[in-house]
Design a protein around this motif. Structure first.
Motif, PDB file in Angstrom:
ATOM      1  N   SER A 378       0.688  -1.169  -0.050  1.00 41.03           N
ATOM      2  CA  SER A 378      -0.123   0.135  -0.028  1.00 41.03           C
ATOM      3  C   SER A 378       0.677   1.251  -0.071  1.00 41.03           C
ATOM      4  CB  SER A 378      -0.920  -0.185   1.213  1.00 41.03           C
ATOM      5  OG  SER A 378      -1.884  -1.000   1.303  1.00 41.03           O
ATOM      6  N   LEU A 379       1.909   1.311   0.936  1.00 39.91           N
ATOM      7  CA  LEU A 379       2.842   2.386   0.744  1.00 39.91           C
ATOM      8  C   LEU A 379       3.588   2.451  -0.369  1.00 39.91           C
ATOM      9  CD1 LEU A 379       4.176   4.451   2.699  1.00 39.91           C
ATOM     10  CD2 LEU A 379       6.042   2.940   2.921  1.00 39.91           C
ATOM     11  N   ARG A 380       4.013   1.342  -1.090  1.00 37.44           N
ATOM     12  CA  ARG A 380       4.506   1.675  -2.445  1.00 37.44           C
ATOM     13  C   ARG A 380       3.628   2.281  -3.338  1.00 37.44           C
ATOM     14  NH1 ARG A 380       4.986  -2.250  -6.977  1.00 37.44           N
ATOM     15  NH2 ARG A 380       7.155  -1.813  -7.997  1.00 37.44           N
ATOM     16  N   ALA A 381       2.289   2.180  -3.593  1.00 37.06           N
ATOM     17  CA  ALA A 381       1.366   2.648  -4.126  1.00 37.06           C
ATOM     18  C   ALA A 381       1.102   3.951  -4.108  1.00 37.06           C
ATOM     19  CB  ALA A 381      -0.064   1.755  -4.121  1.00 37.06           C
ATOM     20  N   LYS A 382       1.267   4.424  -2.866  1.00 42.57           N
ATOM     21  CA  LYS A 382       1.274   5.850  -2.639  1.00 42.57           C
ATOM     22  C   LYS A 382       2.381   6.794  -3.274  1.00 42.57           C
ATOM     23  CE  LYS A 382       0.867   7.447   1.531  1.00 42.57           C
ATOM     24  NZ  LYS A 382       0.999   7.523   3.042  1.00 42.57           N
ATOM     25  N   PHE A 383       3.471   5.944  -3.366  1.00 42.66           N
ATOM     26  CA  PHE A 383       4.505   6.681  -3.890  1.00 42.66           C
ATOM     27  C   PHE A 383       4.673   6.648  -5.421  1.00 42.66           C
ATOM     28  CE2 PHE A 383       5.714   7.122   0.472  1.00 42.66           C
ATOM     29  CZ  PHE A 383       6.681   7.998   0.535  1.00 42.66           C
ATOM     30  N   ILE A 384       3.630   6.446  -6.094  1.00 38.60           N
ATOM     31  CA  ILE A 384       3.736   6.608  -7.629  1.00 38.60           C
ATOM     32  C   ILE A 384       3.628   7.996  -7.972  1.00 38.60           C
ATOM     33  CG2 ILE A 384       2.425   6.013  -9.829  1.00 38.60           C
ATOM     34  CD1 ILE A 384       1.068   3.705  -8.357  1.00 38.60           C
ATOM     35  N   GLU A 385       4.959   8.723  -8.063  1.00 38.66           N
ATOM     36  CA  GLU A 385       5.114   9.943  -8.275  1.00 38.66           C
ATOM     37  C   GLU A 385       5.379  10.237  -9.725  1.00 38.66           C
ATOM     38  OE1 GLU A 385       7.761  10.784  -4.095  1.00 38.66           O
ATOM     39  OE2 GLU A 385       8.738   9.909  -5.625  1.00 38.66           O
ATOM     40  N   PRO A 386       4.923  11.525 -10.102  1.00 40.97           N
ATOM     41  CA  PRO A 386       5.066  11.963 -11.292  1.00 40.97           C
ATOM     42  C   PRO A 386       6.659  11.742 -12.064  1.00 40.97           C
ATOM     43  CG  PRO A 386       4.202  13.719 -10.173  1.00 40.97           C
ATOM     44  CD  PRO A 386       4.547  12.767  -9.123  1.00 40.97           C
ATOM     45  N   PRO A 387       6.705  11.301 -13.206  1.00 40.35           N
ATOM     46  CA  PRO A 387       7.877  10.808 -13.744  1.00 40.35           C
ATOM     47  C   PRO A 387       9.121  11.840 -13.617  1.00 40.35           C
ATOM     48  CG  PRO A 387       6.162  10.501 -15.505  1.00 40.35           C
ATOM     49  CD  PRO A 387       5.458  11.260 -14.004  1.00 40.35           C
ATOM     50  N   ALA A 398      11.374   0.717   3.324  1.00 36.91           N
ATOM     51  CA  ALA A 398      10.034   1.426   4.058  1.00 36.91           C
ATOM     52  C   ALA A 398      10.233   0.770   5.207  1.00 36.91           C
ATOM     53  CB  ALA A 398       8.921   0.987   3.366  1.00 36.91           C
ATOM     54  N   VAL A 399      11.239   1.475   6.132  1.00 35.43           N
ATOM     55  CA  VAL A 399      11.431   0.932   7.454  1.00 35.43           C
ATOM     56  C   VAL A 399      10.121   1.132   8.606  1.00 35.43           C
ATOM     57  CG1 VAL A 399      12.714   1.205   9.672  1.00 35.43           C
ATOM     58  CG2 VAL A 399      13.822   1.889   7.345  1.00 35.43           C
ATOM     59  N   GLY A 400       9.881  -0.390   8.989  1.00 30.71           N
ATOM     60  CA  GLY A 400       8.538  -0.262   9.810  1.00 30.71           C
ATOM     61  C   GLY A 400       7.388  -0.810   9.001  1.00 30.71           C
ATOM     62  N   ALA A 401       7.413  -0.927   7.724  1.00 31.24           N
ATOM     63  CA  ALA A 401       6.367  -1.271   6.987  1.00 31.24           C
ATOM     64  C   ALA A 401       6.386  -2.867   7.016  1.00 31.24           C
ATOM     65  CB  ALA A 401       6.298  -1.092   5.520  1.00 31.24           C
ATOM     66  N   THR A 402       5.202  -3.608   6.879  1.00 28.80           N
ATOM     67  CA  THR A 402       4.839  -4.940   7.067  1.00 28.80           C
ATOM     68  C   THR A 402       4.662  -5.508   5.472  1.00 28.80           C
ATOM     69  OG1 THR A 402       3.666  -4.624   8.991  1.00 28.80           O
ATOM     70  CG2 THR A 402       3.392  -6.716   7.826  1.00 28.80           C
ATOM     71  N   ASP A 403       5.523  -6.464   5.200  1.00 32.62           N
ATOM     72  CA  ASP A 403       5.479  -6.917   3.854  1.00 32.62           C
ATOM     73  C   ASP A 403       4.741  -8.047   3.865  1.00 32.62           C
ATOM     74  OD1 ASP A 403       5.926  -7.959   1.497  1.00 32.62           O
ATOM     75  OD2 ASP A 403       8.119  -8.129   1.498  1.00 32.62           O
ATOM     76  N   LEU A 404       3.620  -8.114   3.170  1.00 32.40           N
ATOM     77  CA  LEU A 404       2.780  -9.299   3.247  1.00 32.40           C
ATOM     78  C   LEU A 404       2.930 -10.216   1.857  1.00 32.40           C
ATOM     79  CD1 LEU A 404      -0.857  -7.545   3.929  1.00 32.40           C
ATOM     80  CD2 LEU A 404       0.596  -8.647   5.323  1.00 32.40           C
ATOM     81  N   GLY A 405       3.924  -9.845   1.136  1.00 35.55           N
ATOM     82  CA  GLY A 405       4.300 -10.562  -0.120  1.00 35.55           C
ATOM     83  C   GLY A 405       3.239 -10.408  -1.288  1.00 35.55           C
ATOM     84  N   VAL A 406       2.330  -9.358  -1.120  1.00 39.80           N
ATOM     85  CA  VAL A 406       1.174  -9.158  -2.262  1.00 39.80           C
ATOM     86  C   VAL A 406       1.587  -7.994  -2.733  1.00 39.80           C
ATOM     87  CG1 VAL A 406      -1.336  -8.918  -2.744  1.00 39.80           C
ATOM     88  CG2 VAL A 406      -0.141 -10.581  -0.794  1.00 39.80           C
ATOM     89  N   PRO A 407       1.802  -7.815  -4.148  1.00 41.49           N
ATOM     90  CA  PRO A 407       1.822  -6.761  -4.761  1.00 41.49           C
ATOM     91  C   PRO A 407       0.726  -5.784  -4.832  1.00 41.49           C
ATOM     92  CG  PRO A 407       1.525  -8.384  -6.267  1.00 41.49           C
ATOM     93  CD  PRO A 407       1.716  -9.192  -5.053  1.00 41.49           C
ATOM     94  N   SER A 408       0.834  -4.381  -4.610  1.00 48.27           N
ATOM     95  CA  SER A 408      -0.316  -3.739  -4.544  1.00 48.27           C
ATOM     96  C   SER A 408      -1.022  -3.378  -5.982  1.00 48.27           C
ATOM     97  CB  SER A 408       0.240  -2.247  -4.047  1.00 48.27           C
ATOM     98  OG  SER A 408       1.194  -1.689  -5.116  1.00 48.27           O
ATOM     99  N   ASN A 409      -0.344  -3.470  -6.978  1.00 49.90           N
ATOM    100  CA  ASN A 409      -0.959  -3.478  -8.541  1.00 49.90           C
ATOM    101  C   ASN A 409       0.037  -4.337  -9.238  1.00 49.90           C
ATOM    102  OD1 ASN A 409       1.092  -1.680  -9.280  1.00 49.90           O
ATOM    103  ND2 ASN A 409      -0.118  -0.197  -7.992  1.00 49.90           N
TER     104      ASN A 409
END
Length: 440
Positions: A378-387, A398-409
């Motif tokens: 989910s955090l990775r999806a938030k960081f879809i920044e303009p080129p 992403a320090v502190g994030a939980t990796d569920l092993g599932v891609p956001s997209n």
């Protein structure tokens, strides 16, 4: 600005006591380069003389207030002067480093409020560019409403974009019911909310003399503890142009300091110090954990922050908050950053060097983001920044994030220069994954 002055102002920020008062001098600094009152008067006069009255008294050309009063006497101040003669397009310019500093201080509430005599929206524009829904207040009632989501910016003399016809240009307007009501509401709000604060007055002593007098009178009852004036003008000019403000600054039990520097440059310097201290707090938060986990004493040099420019340091603060470039940094102090500081210290101990966009370690570029209480996908999806904003880091931690092993997209990874906004660039790791990948 001396180290002692910066330390005093930063302490005022942390104590919730800093009030920033901005004048026309702030917006006259590059690259904004807004015109002075005299230049505005000359442009208004020349346009009016050319288009309407070739016999207009040339004595009106150099004094903005006198020129405005001339049109007020003709009952055309709003219809002709404000609507048709004032060069409003000249107020639409890029923000400068001083505007960025004020916007940052108000968004994070490092300043309790801002008061501005400027009609332009350059502070607001910078806040919008940072991704914050920012609004300037026209009176004390609006300031109360705005205080729910930001430190208020009170535009004492009006705004070029909000109710332009009620901007203040002449003393005779003070009896206008709308303007008089706004001033009274503002005085009430200031007396209730701004008493015994530390005033940082930036570029206020300018050639807008009658405006100085209005706001000087309104500030009389706030009883400041300290007044720090940042203005290139010498002391005798400051006293001559704004006697009310000068008297306020030299009141009984008021500590006064005059910093004879550019307001925009001094504010930018203060903002760099604010950001540097913020990031040092992030690093220090991980010090005990690092020493306990590794058995290695933290080298004081590992707590140093590189001497980057303000916008680079702002980007580091965004990453420390875990927000992308489309959102503003909003914290005056870091939070949830013990693990984040720990990982920064691991990198520094391993010999990583600071770059504007992260670290370089063994030829690999690393960006560190606070992922506390987030799911990695989910955090990775938030960081879809303009080129155009994509950084070159190949590893994002992403320090502190939980990796569920599932891609956001399933959108492909991004590359700078792509026409279509791609997925967040680089390979993303949580803390254990990054330690394994980097062998630290």
């Amino acid at each position: 600005m001396s180290p002692e002055t910066k330390a005093r102002l930063l302490a005022s920020m942390n104590a919730g006591r800093l009030l920033v008062v901005c004048g026309a001098g702030l917006s006259m600094a590059a690259p904004s380069n807004l015109p002075s009152a005299r230049a505005v008067a000359e442009r208004c006069f020349d346009k009016y003389k050319l288009e309407s009255d070739p016999n207009c008294d040339v004595a009106l050309r150099s004094d903005l207030e006198v020129l405005a009063e001339h049109f007020a006497g003709l009952n055309t101040l709003k219809s002709v002067f404000i609507e048709c003669l004032v060069p409003w397009s000249a107020f639409v310019r890029p923000s400068n480093a001083g505007h960025a500093a004020v916007a940052d201080f108000l968004i994070t509430r490092a300043a309790v409020a801002g008061i501005s005599s400027n009609y332009d929206t350059l502070i607001e524009r910078q806040a919008w560019d940072y991704g914050f829904d920012f609004r300037g207040a026209l009176d004390g009632d609006e300031a109360i409403v705005d205080a729910v989501r930001q430190a208020p910016l009170l535009k004492f003399h009006g705004c070029s974009h909000r109710d332009r016809l009620c901007t203040v240009w002449a003393r005779s307007q003070l009896t206008d019911p709308v303007i008089a009501a706004r001033i009274e509401k503002t005085k009430t709000w200031m007396a209730a909310n701004l008493r015994q604060k530390d005033l940082l007055v930036v570029g206020f002593w300018s050639d807008w003399e009658y405006l100085n007098g209005i706001i000087g009178a309104a500030l009389t009852d706030v009883n400041p503890l300290t007044v720090t004036v940042i203005d290139l003008s010498p002391a005798d000019i400051l006293q001559e142009k704004a006697p009310e403000l000068w008297q306020l600054a030299h009141g009984q039990n008021v500590t006064f300091e005059h910093v004879q520097e550019s307001g925009a440059e001094a504010l930018d310097e203060l903002r760099r110090a604010f950001s540097t201290n913020y990031l040092r707090q992030v690093l220090d938060a991980g010090r005990v954990v690092f020493e306990n986990a590794t058995g290695i004493a933290c080298d004081p040099a590992w707590l140093d922050v590189a001497n980057f420019d303000s916008e680079t340091l702002y980007g580091w603060r965004r990453d420390a908050e875990g927000v992308p470039a489309s959102q503003p940094a909003t914290r005056i102090r870091p939070g949830n950053c013990e693990a984040l500081g720990f990982f920064h210290l691991l990198l520094r101990h391993a010999g990583a060097t600071q770059r504007t966009d992260g670290y370089e370690l063994n030829g690999r570029l690393i960006r560190v983001i606070n992922g506390a209480e987030s799911i990695l996908g989910s955090l990775r999806a938030k960081f879809i920044e303009p080129p155009a904003l994509l950084v070159s880091a190949e590893i994002i931690v992403a320090v502190g994030a939980t990796d569920l092993g599932v891609p956001s997209n399933v959108v492909r990874a991004g590359r700078a220069g792509d026409l279509i906004r791609p997925d967040a660039s680089g390979t993303w790791f949580d803390l254990p994954g990054a330690r394994a990948e980097l062998n630290i």
